[in-house]
Write a protein that holds these residues in place. Structure first.
Motif, PDB file in Angstrom:
ATOM      1  N   LEU A 131      13.462  15.511   1.822  1.00 40.84           N
ATOM      2  CA  LEU A 131      14.867  15.140   1.687  1.00 40.84           C
ATOM      3  C   LEU A 131      15.319  15.216   0.239  1.00 40.84           C
ATOM      4  O   LEU A 131      16.506  15.330  -0.051  1.00 40.84           O
ATOM      5  N   VAL A 132      14.350  15.093  -0.740  1.00 39.46           N
ATOM      6  CA  VAL A 132      14.681  15.188  -2.155  1.00 39.46           C
ATOM      7  C   VAL A 132      13.712  16.165  -2.790  1.00 39.46           C
ATOM      8  O   VAL A 132      12.599  16.364  -2.315  1.00 39.46           O
ATOM      9  N   SER A 133      14.138  16.706  -3.896  1.00 44.86           N
ATOM     10  CA  SER A 133      13.310  17.729  -4.519  1.00 44.86           C
ATOM     11  C   SER A 133      12.222  17.128  -5.379  1.00 44.86           C
ATOM     12  O   SER A 133      11.148  17.687  -5.521  1.00 44.86           O
ATOM     13  N   ASN A 134      12.443  15.934  -5.978  1.00 44.97           N
ATOM     14  CA  ASN A 134      11.473  15.295  -6.857  1.00 44.97           C
ATOM     15  C   ASN A 134      10.522  14.442  -6.032  1.00 44.97           C
ATOM     16  O   ASN A 134      10.953  13.503  -5.368  1.00 44.97           O
ATOM     17  N   PRO A 135       9.208  14.727  -6.068  1.00 44.36           N
ATOM     18  CA  PRO A 135       8.279  13.924  -5.251  1.00 44.36           C
ATOM     19  C   PRO A 135       8.232  12.476  -5.688  1.00 44.36           C
ATOM     20  O   PRO A 135       8.042  11.586  -4.863  1.00 44.36           O
ATOM     21  N   GLN A 136       8.396  12.206  -7.009  1.00 49.52           N
ATOM     22  CA  GLN A 136       8.418  10.810  -7.452  1.00 49.52           C
ATOM     23  C   GLN A 136       9.621  10.091  -6.870  1.00 49.52           C
ATOM     24  O   GLN A 136       9.503   8.964  -6.388  1.00 49.52           O
ATOM     25  N   ASP A 137      10.776  10.768  -6.876  1.00 49.36           N
ATOM     26  CA  ASP A 137      11.963  10.154  -6.269  1.00 49.36           C
ATOM     27  C   ASP A 137      11.761   9.948  -4.773  1.00 49.36           C
ATOM     28  O   ASP A 137      12.227   8.965  -4.197  1.00 49.36           O
ATOM     29  N   SER A 138      11.034  10.903  -4.155  1.00 49.50           N
ATOM     30  CA  SER A 138      10.742  10.741  -2.731  1.00 49.50           C
ATOM     31  C   SER A 138       9.874   9.512  -2.491  1.00 49.50           C
ATOM     32  O   SER A 138      10.105   8.735  -1.572  1.00 49.50           O
ATOM     33  N   PHE A 139       8.872   9.319  -3.361  1.00 49.48           N
ATOM     34  CA  PHE A 139       7.992   8.157  -3.227  1.00 49.48           C
ATOM     35  C   PHE A 139       8.770   6.862  -3.468  1.00 49.48           C
ATOM     36  O   PHE A 139       8.669   5.905  -2.706  1.00 49.48           O
ATOM     37  N   PHE A 140       9.586   6.876  -4.553  1.00 45.96           N
ATOM     38  CA  PHE A 140      10.388   5.684  -4.827  1.00 45.96           C
ATOM     39  C   PHE A 140      11.382   5.426  -3.700  1.00 45.96           C
ATOM     40  O   PHE A 140      11.661   4.282  -3.347  1.00 45.96           O
ATOM     41  N   GLY A 141      11.906   6.487  -3.128  1.00 51.33           N
ATOM     42  CA  GLY A 141      12.830   6.311  -1.998  1.00 51.33           C
ATOM     43  C   GLY A 141      12.143   5.658  -0.813  1.00 51.33           C
ATOM     44  O   GLY A 141      12.727   4.867  -0.077  1.00 51.33           O
ATOM     45  N   PRO A 232      -2.190   6.479  -8.671  1.00 50.88           N
ATOM     46  CA  PRO A 232      -1.712   7.428  -9.682  1.00 50.88           C
ATOM     47  C   PRO A 232      -0.237   7.754  -9.446  1.00 50.88           C
ATOM     48  O   PRO A 232       0.177   8.017  -8.322  1.00 50.88           O
ATOM     49  N   VAL A 233       0.549   7.688 -10.494  1.00 48.34           N
ATOM     50  CA  VAL A 233       1.950   8.093 -10.453  1.00 48.34           C
ATOM     51  C   VAL A 233       2.153   9.108 -11.568  1.00 48.34           C
ATOM     52  O   VAL A 233       1.950   8.792 -12.763  1.00 48.34           O
ATOM     53  N   ASP A 234       2.523  10.324 -11.162  1.00 51.41           N
ATOM     54  CA  ASP A 234       2.669  11.421 -12.124  1.00 51.41           C
ATOM     55  C   ASP A 234       1.381  11.632 -12.922  1.00 51.41           C
ATOM     56  O   ASP A 234       1.399  11.862 -14.142  1.00 51.41           O
ATOM     57  N   GLY A 235       0.249  11.471 -12.219  1.00 49.12           N
ATOM     58  CA  GLY A 235      -1.023  11.708 -12.862  1.00 49.12           C
ATOM     59  C   GLY A 235      -1.507  10.584 -13.739  1.00 49.12           C
ATOM     60  O   GLY A 235      -2.559  10.712 -14.371  1.00 49.12           O
ATOM     61  N   GLN A 236      -0.807   9.492 -13.811  1.00 46.95           N
ATOM     62  CA  GLN A 236      -1.224   8.363 -14.653  1.00 46.95           C
ATOM     63  C   GLN A 236      -1.547   7.161 -13.761  1.00 46.95           C
ATOM     64  O   GLN A 236      -0.823   6.886 -12.806  1.00 46.95           O
ATOM     65  N   LEU A 237      -2.621   6.488 -14.127  1.00 49.34           N
ATOM     66  CA  LEU A 237      -3.027   5.304 -13.360  1.00 49.34           C
ATOM     67  C   LEU A 237      -1.987   4.202 -13.565  1.00 49.34           C
ATOM     68  O   LEU A 237      -1.695   3.810 -14.696  1.00 49.34           O
ATOM     69  N   THR A 238      -1.442   3.740 -12.484  1.00 51.89           N
ATOM     70  CA  THR A 238      -0.336   2.771 -12.529  1.00 51.89           C
ATOM     71  C   THR A 238      -0.712   1.561 -11.692  1.00 51.89           C
ATOM     72  O   THR A 238      -1.351   1.678 -10.632  1.00 51.89           O
ATOM     73  N   VAL A 239      -0.304   0.384 -12.191  1.00 51.40           N
ATOM     74  CA  VAL A 239      -0.556  -0.864 -11.450  1.00 51.40           C
ATOM     75  C   VAL A 239       0.604  -1.105 -10.493  1.00 51.40           C
ATOM     76  O   VAL A 239       1.775  -1.019 -10.890  1.00 51.40           O
ATOM     77  N   LEU A 240       0.281  -1.389  -9.233  1.00 51.38           N
ATOM     78  CA  LEU A 240       1.297  -1.682  -8.216  1.00 51.38           C
ATOM     79  C   LEU A 240       1.190  -3.149  -7.822  1.00 51.38           C
ATOM     80  O   LEU A 240       0.127  -3.600  -7.394  1.00 51.38           O
ATOM     81  N   ASP A 241       2.261  -3.868  -8.048  1.00 53.54           N
ATOM     82  CA  ASP A 241       2.324  -5.286  -7.642  1.00 53.54           C
ATOM     83  C   ASP A 241       3.198  -5.411  -6.412  1.00 53.54           C
ATOM     84  O   ASP A 241       4.311  -4.843  -6.359  1.00 53.54           O
ATOM     85  N   THR A 242       2.707  -6.099  -5.420  1.00 57.26           N
ATOM     86  CA  THR A 242       3.538  -6.493  -4.268  1.00 57.26           C
ATOM     87  C   THR A 242       3.573  -8.012  -4.218  1.00 57.26           C
ATOM     88  O   THR A 242       2.631  -8.691  -4.639  1.00 57.26           O
ATOM     89  N   TYR A 243       4.702  -8.519  -3.724  1.00 50.06           N
ATOM     90  CA  TYR A 243       4.918  -9.967  -3.754  1.00 50.06           C
ATOM     91  C   TYR A 243       5.350 -10.472  -2.378  1.00 50.06           C
ATOM     92  O   TYR A 243       6.061  -9.779  -1.635  1.00 50.06           O
ATOM     93  N   VAL A 244       4.912 -11.681  -2.090  1.00 49.49           N
ATOM     94  CA  VAL A 244       5.419 -12.430  -0.930  1.00 49.49           C
ATOM     95  C   VAL A 244       6.026 -13.711  -1.477  1.00 49.49           C
ATOM     96  O   VAL A 244       5.323 -14.533  -2.086  1.00 49.49           O
ATOM     97  N   ASP A 245       7.333 -13.833  -1.331  1.00 43.74           N
ATOM     98  CA  ASP A 245       8.039 -14.993  -1.881  1.00 43.74           C
ATOM     99  C   ASP A 245       7.688 -16.235  -1.050  1.00 43.74           C
ATOM    100  O   ASP A 245       7.976 -16.302   0.146  1.00 43.74           O
ATOM    101  N   GLN A 246       7.054 -17.189  -1.700  1.00 43.14           N
ATOM    102  CA  GLN A 246       6.657 -18.431  -1.018  1.00 43.14           C
ATOM    103  C   GLN A 246       7.427 -19.638  -1.543  1.00 43.14           C
ATOM    104  O   GLN A 246       7.044 -20.775  -1.288  1.00 43.14           O
ATOM    105  N   THR A 247       8.524 -19.365  -2.269  1.00 45.55           N
ATOM    106  CA  THR A 247       9.265 -20.467  -2.877  1.00 45.55           C
ATOM    107  C   THR A 247       9.779 -21.434  -1.833  1.00 45.55           C
ATOM    108  O   THR A 247       9.563 -22.655  -1.930  1.00 45.55           O
ATOM    109  N   ALA A 248      10.471 -20.891  -0.840  1.00 50.46           N
ATOM    110  CA  ALA A 248      11.039 -21.773   0.189  1.00 50.46           C
ATOM    111  C   ALA A 248       9.938 -22.498   0.948  1.00 50.46           C
ATOM    112  O   ALA A 248      10.038 -23.698   1.233  1.00 50.46           O
ATOM    113  N   GLN A 249       8.847 -21.727   1.225  1.00 51.76           N
ATOM    114  CA  GLN A 249       7.738 -22.349   1.943  1.00 51.76           C
ATOM    115  C   GLN A 249       7.113 -23.461   1.114  1.00 51.76           C
ATOM    116  O   GLN A 249       6.833 -24.543   1.625  1.00 51.76           O
ATOM    117  N   ARG A 250       6.916 -23.180  -0.208  1.00 49.70           N
ATOM    118  CA  ARG A 250       6.333 -24.206  -1.069  1.00 49.70           C
ATOM    119  C   ARG A 250       7.254 -25.409  -1.201  1.00 49.70           C
ATOM    120  O   ARG A 250       6.807 -26.562  -1.212  1.00 49.70           O
TER     121      ARG A 250
END
Length: 690
Positions: A131-141, A232-250
């Motif tokens: 759908l997009v020409s840039n694979p990084q944009d495709s991944f971010f999409g 790897p993002v664009d050939g560089q090792l990148t850290v990926l953080d995912t979060y689960v918001d527990q504020t309301a639960q806490r």
């Protein structure tokens, strides 16, 4: 091995946007494909139905970094997601490199149920239209389509954050990219976060998921569960953080903990013994007042399911347990029988009272109320039970009831005694009146009987003289007129019949005199009301003469008298006893003539008399009641029910004993025992008042 149906409700819940915009595969934890959408099946040259149930290796050879499909599944089983490139196998033998996001789908309990694979074509291979020409944009999409907050960063700078992450932190994408990554975390947690990221970059995977506190653009704090991954993002090792918001639960947990602390303070300070259990029947509160009543300490009870130990010797539910179980009345009644009722005040609550014998040395009486505890949805999540020690009140009630019962018994006894005394008094007055009447009649009859008896004696003397004179006249010479007169009046018959008539008249007069004397002896009007010695055989004989008319047509009387000494007694009252027993024996006879046997004898300082008949007998049900006042088996109007009651009272007055034995259809025997001499104490009593 059975596999999930692709039409399963869980799989139906996948958003339509994913199914329409991505190549989608759902994999069972065992590695079999549960579902493949049309986009992926078409790209690989298969049909969706043909791929269902096949192993993941049938379409995925390896990841871009050389990891196998099994490695990827093993990774996501213990992580939030996996991002990277994957080689997919086509039906013609070629492969297709795709950018993939692999996400675990877990149950509410945290168990892995399925693995979701979202794939887009890679820029290196255009087998699938992009759908997009840039694979990084495709991944971010692709990341933008996820609801999970995701931040990519390397070397302390943010590379990318999806819309979910921007909403969580309050930054715009341009602002967050300019912000040093460490400033997203609360100062107290920055050092620890840095250490975890460095460890992850070194390849360590032991602490990839942890709790953290984010600091938002507005200065607020958000409590999250953070997962750190590498890709790897664009050939560089990148850290990926995912979060689960527990504020309301806490916050909810903190509020609940605060409310529990307040509730605990309220319950512990409550003077009413209180027990609280949760939905699993585990004790959460056992206040000080409950400790004092039951003797069980809070620290020994809270957290256990041993609430029964305070009340019962063996394990069984208390009323609060039944509330948690949703027991109906029948189930409650199984344990509490009639000792419970529904509360008129609290809906779904029960109240009860019981004696708990295993509490304390002598047991305790407790009133208890139990009610379910519900959440906002109305579901039962526990129960509370309160206790009230009413031992002293119950003991007072029991003592009061015993006193009332005793008073009622005494009143009943005194009433019965009074009724008996009144009946005896009435009967005594009646007997006295009858006795006086009988004595008066006997006295009046005695006078004419006396001179009739005397005149008959004189008449017999005169007749004898006349007979001698007649004999002398018969010696004279015959005279025709006299002879004719002699034949006319039948002198021979007169000489023969007149002595017989006079003799029979004398016998009749003697019998009348005997009856009159027996009547006087029976009534004893001429005797005093004090104890005196008397011959009981004479009393029986005189009574037999009086009731002869009642007996002579129904039974024969057999006298088996023994040797009896004179007995100190009230003769007229004992005569009444004899009369009652003899008349009852006569009435017990059926159509066949029976026998009444009177036996007497002596044992030590007492005499005994039995009156036995071979009549109809007395049933066992009535045998214990025959001496009760006003009890009778005779038809209405035929008996007063006082005869045997008065008999019993008279024998008691003489300090004697009367007993009865009877067999239905065979007869009845009454046995009387009397002291020969009354004791000095009894002799001083007034018999009329006894």
């Amino acid at each position: 091995m059975s596999h999930p149906n692709p039409e399963d409700a869980l799989l139906k819940g996948l958003p339509a946007a994913l199914m329409d915009g991505f190549m989608v595969a759902v994999v069972h934890p065992s590695g079999q494909l549960a579902l493949v959408n049309d986009h992926m099946a078409k790209a690989l040259g298969h049909t969706a139905q043909a791929l269902s149930g096949q192993p993941l290796q049938a379409i995925a050879s390896e990841s871009g970094d050389g990891s196998s499909a099994a490695d990827v599944l093993g990774y996501v089983a213990n992580s939030r997601c996996w991002l990277g490139k994957m080689l997919l196998k086509k039906v013609d033998g070629h492969t297709m490199l795709v950018q993939t996001t692999v996400v675990p789908l877990k149950s509410q309990e945290g168990a892995l149920e399925h693995v979701l694979i979202l794939a887009t074509s890679s820029a290196r291979r255009l087998d699938f239209p992009v759908l997009v020409s840039n694979p990084q944009d495709s991944f971010f999409g692709m990341l933008e389509g996820l609801g999970t907050p995701v931040i990519l960063h390397r070397d302390g700078s943010v590379v990318y954050a999806n819309q979910a992450a921007l909403s969580l932190t309050g930054y715009t994408l341009s602002a967050i990219k300019k912000l040093p990554y460490a400033l997203l975390t609360h100062p107290d947690h920055r050092e620890q976060l840095t250490q975890r990221i460095q460890a992850r970059l070194r390849g360590e995977t032991t602490h990839t998921r942890f709790e953290n506190t984010l600091q938002t653009a507005h200065g607020k704090h958000r409590m999250v569960e953070q997962t750190v991954g590498l890709l790897p993002v664009d050939g560089q090792l990148t850290v990926l953080d995912t979060y689960v918001d527990q504020t309301a639960q806490r916050q909810n947990l903190a509020a609940q903990a605060h409310m529990r602390r307040i509730l605990a303070q309220i319950i512990d300070g409550n003077p009413v013994p209180t027990i609280v259990i949760d939905g699993k029947h585990t004790i959460t509160h056992w206040n000080r007042a409950c400790e004092l009543v039951t003797g069980f300490k809070s620290e020994d009870m809270v957290g256990t399911q041993n609430q029964w130990k305070a009340f019962y010797p063996e394990a069984r539910p208390i009323l609060a347990d039944l509330m948690v179980s949703g027991a109906e009345d029948a189930e409650v009644a199984k344990y509490y029988v009639n000792a419970y009722k529904r509360s008129p005040i609290v809906p779904d609550a029960y109240e009860g009272t019981g004696l708990f014998t295993h509490m304390g040395s002598n047991g305790r009486w407790l009133e208890f109320t139990a009610a379910p505890v519900r959440n906002l949805k109305g579901q039962v999540i526990g129960a509370v039970e309160t206790l009230v020690d009413v031992t002293e009140r119950k003991q007072a009630e029991i003592q009061l009831k015993a006193a009332n019962d005793n008073l009622e018994r005494l009143v009943s006894e005194r009433t019965q005694q009074l009724a008996t005394a009144n009946a005896q008094l009435a009967q005594s007055e009646k007997l006295a009146s009858i006795g006086q009447l009988a004595a008066g009649v006997a006295h009046e009859i005695n006078n004419p009987i006396g001179y009739v008896h005397s005149n008959i004696g004189s008449l017999q003397t005169y007749m004898n003289d006349l007979m001698e004179l007649l004999s002398a006249y018969e010696q004279l010479p015959a005279n025709a007129d006299i002879e004719a007169l002699r034949q006319k009046i039948d002198v021979d018959f007169l000489r023969e019949d007149m002595p017989a008539l006079i003799s029979e008249s004398q016998e009749g007069i003697t019998r009348v005199k005997k009856i009159v004397q027996d009547l006087k002896d029976f009534s004893r009007v001429d005797s005093s009301q004090d104890f005196q010695t008397a011959d009981l055989h004479d009393g029986i004989n005189s009574t037999l003469n009086i009731v002869n008319n009642e007996i002579k047509y129904k039974a024969d009387v057999v006298k088996a008298y023994g040797q009896l000494p004179p007995v100190e007694c009230l003769p007229s009252q004992l005569n009444q006893v004899f009369m009652n027993l003899l008349v009852n024996a006569a009435h017990a006879m059926g159509e066949t003539r029976g026998t009444i046997t009177i036996t007497t004898g002596t044992e030590g300082d007492r005499v005994w008399l039995t009156f036995a008949d071979n009549g109809s007998g007395i049933s066992p049900d009535n045998l214990s009641r025959i001496f009760d006042p006003f009890f009778t088996t005779k038809p209405v109007g035929k008996g007063t029910g006082l005869g045997l009651s008065l008999t019993y009272g008279i024998i008691q007055k003489h300090h004697g004993h009367i007993s009865v034995q009877s067999v239905v259809g065979q007869g009845t025997t009454f046995r009387i025992e009397l002291p020969i001499h009354q004791s000095p104490e009894s002799a001083q009593e007034n018999p009329a008042d006894a």
